[in-house]
Write a protein that holds these residues in place. Sequence first.
Motif, PDB file in Angstrom:
ATOM      1  N   GLY A 224       3.471   4.386  18.080  1.00 22.98           N
ATOM      2  CA  GLY A 224       4.593   4.576  17.158  1.00 22.98           C
ATOM      3  C   GLY A 224       5.171   3.243  16.698  1.00 22.98           C
ATOM      4  O   GLY A 224       5.460   3.034  15.514  1.00 22.98           O
ATOM      5  N   GLN A 225       5.309   2.309  17.631  1.00 22.82           N
ATOM      6  CA  GLN A 225       5.856   0.999  17.281  1.00 22.82           C
ATOM      7  C   GLN A 225       4.913   0.247  16.343  1.00 22.82           C
ATOM      8  O   GLN A 225       5.355  -0.443  15.419  1.00 22.82           O
ATOM      9  CB  GLN A 225       6.091   0.171  18.554  1.00 22.82           C
ATOM     10  CG  GLN A 225       7.253   0.670  19.389  1.00 22.82           C
ATOM     11  CD  GLN A 225       8.582   0.539  18.666  1.00 22.82           C
ATOM     12  OE1 GLN A 225       8.926  -0.533  18.170  1.00 22.82           O
ATOM     13  NE2 GLN A 225       9.323   1.618  18.566  1.00 22.82           N
ATOM     14  N   VAL A 226       3.622   0.379  16.578  1.00 19.13           N
ATOM     15  CA  VAL A 226       2.647  -0.312  15.717  1.00 19.13           C
ATOM     16  C   VAL A 226       2.726   0.264  14.294  1.00 19.13           C
ATOM     17  O   VAL A 226       2.686  -0.475  13.310  1.00 19.13           O
ATOM     18  CB  VAL A 226       1.231  -0.213  16.309  1.00 19.13           C
ATOM     19  CG1 VAL A 226       0.194  -0.700  15.311  1.00 19.13           C
ATOM     20  CG2 VAL A 226       1.155  -1.021  17.608  1.00 19.13           C
ATOM     21  N   LEU A 227       2.861   1.567  14.185  1.00 21.41           N
ATOM     22  CA  LEU A 227       3.012   2.154  12.847  1.00 21.41           C
ATOM     23  C   LEU A 227       4.305   1.670  12.202  1.00 21.41           C
ATOM     24  O   LEU A 227       4.360   1.450  10.987  1.00 21.41           O
ATOM     25  CB  LEU A 227       2.981   3.690  12.936  1.00 21.41           C
ATOM     26  CG  LEU A 227       1.593   4.261  13.257  1.00 21.41           C
ATOM     27  CD1 LEU A 227       1.674   5.754  13.565  1.00 21.41           C
ATOM     28  CD2 LEU A 227       0.600   4.013  12.112  1.00 21.41           C
ATOM     29  N   GLY A 228       5.335   1.480  12.990  1.00 23.03           N
ATOM     30  CA  GLY A 228       6.583   0.917  12.466  1.00 23.03           C
ATOM     31  C   GLY A 228       6.358  -0.492  11.910  1.00 23.03           C
ATOM     32  O   GLY A 228       6.871  -0.848  10.842  1.00 23.03           O
ATOM     33  N   MET A 229       5.564  -1.292  12.609  1.00 23.65           N
ATOM     34  CA  MET A 229       5.258  -2.645  12.117  1.00 23.65           C
ATOM     35  C   MET A 229       4.417  -2.573  10.842  1.00 23.65           C
ATOM     36  O   MET A 229       4.599  -3.386   9.932  1.00 23.65           O
ATOM     37  CB  MET A 229       4.526  -3.440  13.205  1.00 23.65           C
ATOM     38  CG  MET A 229       5.440  -3.879  14.337  1.00 23.65           C
ATOM     39  SD  MET A 229       4.631  -5.005  15.502  1.00 23.65           S
ATOM     40  CE  MET A 229       3.550  -3.890  16.367  1.00 23.65           C
ATOM     41  N   LEU A 230       3.516  -1.590  10.798  1.00 23.89           N
ATOM     42  CA  LEU A 230       2.706  -1.408   9.583  1.00 23.89           C
ATOM     43  C   LEU A 230       3.616  -1.072   8.395  1.00 23.89           C
ATOM     44  O   LEU A 230       3.455  -1.605   7.298  1.00 23.89           O
ATOM     45  CB  LEU A 230       1.685  -0.288   9.817  1.00 23.89           C
ATOM     46  CG  LEU A 230       0.764   0.058   8.648  1.00 23.89           C
ATOM     47  CD1 LEU A 230      -0.124  -1.129   8.268  1.00 23.89           C
ATOM     48  CD2 LEU A 230      -0.112   1.275   8.990  1.00 23.89           C
ATOM     49  N   HIS A 231       4.584  -0.216   8.641  1.00 26.74           N
ATOM     50  CA  HIS A 231       5.561   0.145   7.603  1.00 26.74           C
ATOM     51  C   HIS A 231       6.290  -1.107   7.098  1.00 26.74           C
ATOM     52  O   HIS A 231       6.412  -1.335   5.889  1.00 26.74           O
ATOM     53  CB  HIS A 231       6.548   1.162   8.191  1.00 26.74           C
ATOM     54  CG  HIS A 231       7.507   1.747   7.208  1.00 26.74           C
ATOM     55  ND1 HIS A 231       8.293   2.833   7.497  1.00 26.74           N
ATOM     56  CD2 HIS A 231       7.835   1.402   5.941  1.00 26.74           C
ATOM     57  CE1 HIS A 231       9.044   3.135   6.454  1.00 26.74           C
ATOM     58  NE2 HIS A 231       8.787   2.278   5.490  1.00 26.74           N
ATOM     59  N   GLU A 232       6.751  -1.928   8.031  1.00 29.54           N
ATOM     60  CA  GLU A 232       7.458  -3.157   7.645  1.00 29.54           C
ATOM     61  C   GLU A 232       6.528  -4.094   6.887  1.00 29.54           C
ATOM     62  O   GLU A 232       6.936  -4.772   5.941  1.00 29.54           O
ATOM     63  CB  GLU A 232       7.995  -3.875   8.896  1.00 29.54           C
ATOM     64  CG  GLU A 232       9.152  -3.167   9.537  1.00 29.54           C
ATOM     65  CD  GLU A 232      10.231  -2.814   8.524  1.00 29.54           C
ATOM     66  OE1 GLU A 232      10.594  -3.675   7.697  1.00 29.54           O
ATOM     67  OE2 GLU A 232      10.688  -1.654   8.537  1.00 29.54           O
ATOM     68  N   LEU A 233       5.279  -4.122   7.297  1.00 25.98           N
ATOM     69  CA  LEU A 233       4.314  -5.042   6.690  1.00 25.98           C
ATOM     70  C   LEU A 233       4.022  -4.661   5.244  1.00 25.98           C
ATOM     71  O   LEU A 233       4.037  -5.506   4.351  1.00 25.98           O
ATOM     72  CB  LEU A 233       3.017  -5.014   7.512  1.00 25.98           C
ATOM     73  CG  LEU A 233       1.880  -5.898   7.019  1.00 25.98           C
ATOM     74  CD1 LEU A 233       2.201  -7.359   7.312  1.00 25.98           C
ATOM     75  CD2 LEU A 233       0.577  -5.513   7.716  1.00 25.98           C
ATOM     76  N   VAL A 234       3.752  -3.397   4.992  1.00 25.66           N
ATOM     77  CA  VAL A 234       3.316  -3.002   3.645  1.00 25.66           C
ATOM     78  C   VAL A 234       4.481  -2.623   2.744  1.00 25.66           C
ATOM     79  O   VAL A 234       4.325  -2.565   1.524  1.00 25.66           O
ATOM     80  CB  VAL A 234       2.296  -1.831   3.693  1.00 25.66           C
ATOM     81  CG1 VAL A 234       1.084  -2.223   4.508  1.00 25.66           C
ATOM     82  CG2 VAL A 234       2.939  -0.551   4.237  1.00 25.66           C
ATOM     83  N   GLY A 235       5.634  -2.364   3.327  1.00 22.00           N
ATOM     84  CA  GLY A 235       6.802  -2.007   2.519  1.00 22.00           C
ATOM     85  C   GLY A 235       6.876  -0.502   2.277  1.00 22.00           C
ATOM     86  O   GLY A 235       5.890   0.227   2.424  1.00 22.00           O
ATOM     87  N   ASP A 236       8.071  -0.076   1.871  1.00 24.70           N
ATOM     88  CA  ASP A 236       8.360   1.353   1.727  1.00 24.70           C
ATOM     89  C   ASP A 236       7.421   2.061   0.745  1.00 24.70           C
ATOM     90  O   ASP A 236       6.923   3.144   1.010  1.00 24.70           O
ATOM     91  CB  ASP A 236       9.792   1.499   1.201  1.00 24.70           C
ATOM     92  CG  ASP A 236      10.637   2.331   2.150  1.00 24.70           C
ATOM     93  OD1 ASP A 236      10.214   2.539   3.305  1.00 24.70           O
ATOM     94  OD2 ASP A 236      11.711   2.769   1.723  1.00 24.70           O
ATOM     95  N   GLU A 237       7.197   1.418  -0.395  1.00 30.21           N
ATOM     96  CA  GLU A 237       6.440   2.081  -1.456  1.00 30.21           C
ATOM     97  C   GLU A 237       5.010   2.394  -1.002  1.00 30.21           C
ATOM     98  O   GLU A 237       4.527   3.529  -1.127  1.00 30.21           O
ATOM     99  CB  GLU A 237       6.423   1.167  -2.681  1.00 30.21           C
ATOM    100  CG  GLU A 237       5.903   1.839  -3.919  1.00 30.21           C
ATOM    101  CD  GLU A 237       5.914   0.880  -5.116  1.00 30.21           C
ATOM    102  OE1 GLU A 237       6.751  -0.054  -5.141  1.00 30.21           O
ATOM    103  OE2 GLU A 237       5.061   1.062  -5.992  1.00 30.21           O
ATOM    104  N   ILE A 238       4.340   1.362  -0.446  1.00 28.53           N
ATOM    105  CA  ILE A 238       2.960   1.543   0.000  1.00 28.53           C
ATOM    106  C   ILE A 238       2.909   2.491   1.200  1.00 28.53           C
ATOM    107  O   ILE A 238       2.007   3.319   1.340  1.00 28.53           O
ATOM    108  CB  ILE A 238       2.324   0.186   0.378  1.00 28.53           C
ATOM    109  CG1 ILE A 238       2.318  -0.759  -0.823  1.00 28.53           C
ATOM    110  CG2 ILE A 238       0.918   0.364   0.939  1.00 28.53           C
ATOM    111  CD1 ILE A 238       1.427  -0.323  -1.948  1.00 28.53           C
TER     112      ILE A 238
END
Length: 820
Positions: free
Chosen positions: A455-469
């Motif tokens: 879950g935390q890794v997916l959170g980092m992925l979210h931060e990395l690619v941004g909301d839109e992506i």
Amino acid sequence: MDLQAIIIEINLYSRMLNPRKQTARPNDRHAFLVLGLFFMGWIFAGCGLIAQIRGDQPDDSQEVDSVEAPGWIIPEGEPQFLRPRTWNLLHQAVQMGFDFSGRAVNGTTELTLVNLRSVSRELTLDAKTMSFNQIRLAGETHNLSFAQDSATVTIDLGRDFLQDDTLRVVLDFTSQPPNRGLYFIDPDGTDPTRPTQIWTLGQPEDNSFWLPTIDHPAERATQEFWITVPDSMRTVSNGFLISSVSEPESGLRTDYWRLDLPHAPYLFAFAAGVFKSTEIWQNDILYTYYTEPRYDDYKNMIYDRTEDIMAYFEERFDFPYPWGAYGQVSVRDFIARGMENTGATFLYHLAQFDDRGAIDRDNTDLIVHELVHQWFGNLVTTRDWANLPFNEGFANYFEILYKRDRMGYETGTDHSLQHQKDYFEEAQRYRRPIIWNEYQQPEDMYDRHTYAKAGQVLGMLHELVGDEIWWASVRNLLRTHAFSAVDMRDVQHIFETELGESLAWFFDQWFYEPGHPELSVRFENVRNPDTEAHEVRVTITQKQDLSLQPLYRMYAELDIISGLGFERVSVVVSDEVNTFYFPVPQPVTDVIFDPYGYQLAEINEETGALQLRIRMAHMEPAVRYRALEAIGKQGLAEQFSEDINYLGRHDASHRNRAKALALLRGQEGIHVLQTGLQHWQPERQPDVQVRLAALQLLGPFTAQERVRRTLSEAIRGESYLVSAKALRMYAAADYPDAFNQAAGLHGTYSWNEVVQEAVTDALIELGTEEAAALLETISLMPGDRSFSNRAQRWLEEQREAAEGYSDETTETDADTEINR
Ligand SMILES: [Zn+2]
């Protein structure tokens, strides 16, 4: 948008652009690591040394500590691979009844399958410890021959089936599941503390303990259940209840449930018991909320937010809830907290509470988690158990997002930081790649790597690619893979498609390698050698054992703090030693890595008193939490007592408030007493964990009459947890009326019997004759209950001690006699 653009955009937020990066070394460590792991067979005792010798020498030689063998291990196992697939299960119909006293299921099931091979003459089904009365082709009476082992039944179909031929086979079976897959709760009705129930839990491959099927997550079938139970019971299952037919002579009733959309066999489920239910039709979804009868009035509290959670995710996912009906039922002695059976989530019985219990707890996390699974897990399903973190990672991360959006930024952050803490605790013991096929049993995958870390890794992925992506990818994933099975590489490909860039580096380091970054963060005020202008040099060193874990690439923020305020800058950490120079108007007082607390990294830094004070006043709850943790670790709670007390009263984060108050425990300052006296009250603190931490502060002051009065008031308070804690403290203080306080609460209802537990503890603490007499009564209370057993044990110990004492006396007398 590509990643570079994201970094620049973040940088524009700051006035201090373009950090001057000093070290950039080519890196072949990653490839070396993978090969090393492969050939060295996970010999890690000596690997620390290898890492040290190979390690790049950082600027500051003090940065290199001697590397010791880690205290954690990388667990070993045999690789598990997908098994060959011969038949495609399309549909399974089951008629079943129960022998309660024999704990047995008597059933008939018809499976509709399609042959995937050029020619098949056999069908193998998963059927663990099951007996078959008859197996035949549908519409025929002729018995087919079959062979069984402990896990499967292989049927000789009597003729060849060509590719794409349909097979309909009928099995009459009896199963006696050994407390796997299907569970009988108090089937003889002899335990007055437990209702009689049956429920199933199929994950991972447990449904084949009671039902012959193809028990694999990549399989997918529609389903019909005819469940025959005593007429007093209700049933809950996947899909819709189509009909219900009573047979007055037998006192039985058959409920017919049907799910017309295909789902994986581990999600087949039903529960039977005496339940009260409420139905709500809303936006084309049938919600049904079931409880045990005593909780009938509290369904709105127990299943609070369900419809809002549904609306939230339907909108975010841009994908309507797929299953039409959504039931939730709390079942007794469930072995998980919740299970996301398609359209019929089962929760453990402690998810039920009354209006007083609702002060202490809510089920939001659990309800979000299981509801998210209806898309991530049930609509799109992990291909195998190695990829279970696909199901669980999304469910865990969306808990955080929902809470952040609907219940406040701090509440979401609290939840996220708790998940980090959960993972780091487990990582003290072992570290494995999140996606991992070397488990011994699929159940080995149910750990904090699969849940919290994914879950935390997916959170980092979210931060990395941004909301839109992020949201475009989530929606693309659901559209593309609806009603099919995926692995984490499929997720990677979807995100790469939306982003237009490779994310292999991110998925490789986080999902397919063990461990996490262990960072040393240091800063120093310096002068630019050319211009003499002020600069701050920030050195971030990756200190993890690189022979076992990757060198990470991270996109992170730093807060640079001076007397003039703070600046937030972005950095890319990708080398072992990363040194950045930032121009600053004056010397800085602090540099804070990752103020949002997004990065799943252990951060080692030296924080002086001034920094800790600054951090306790920082706007980000993660920074304040880290400051409190550092104060606790360094034993500085006395020194910062007043600041901590302030946070304990006023921090916007409940978790921070509870953490702060816990740090004050045992202190004797007047401000601590005041906080204890005031902040256990619901008017001051809505969160019960904060109230409990406040109450605990009164421990050193129990000699004061106002403290006794406060504890007495808390004992009679609304919250069960507060009442229980106050009673324990009251007994520990040995107030004259402590027995009466405990006796007054004996036998009263409370959530999870927390008050009766405290009554028992208080009586044991008092240890008087009247306490022992009441403990005798408690020890005789019916059912297998922990407080009752504890009372019994204590009484036995007292008796043994008394006997031991008399034995000793006798021996002494004897000795004396001999000596004489
Ligand atoms: Zn889950």
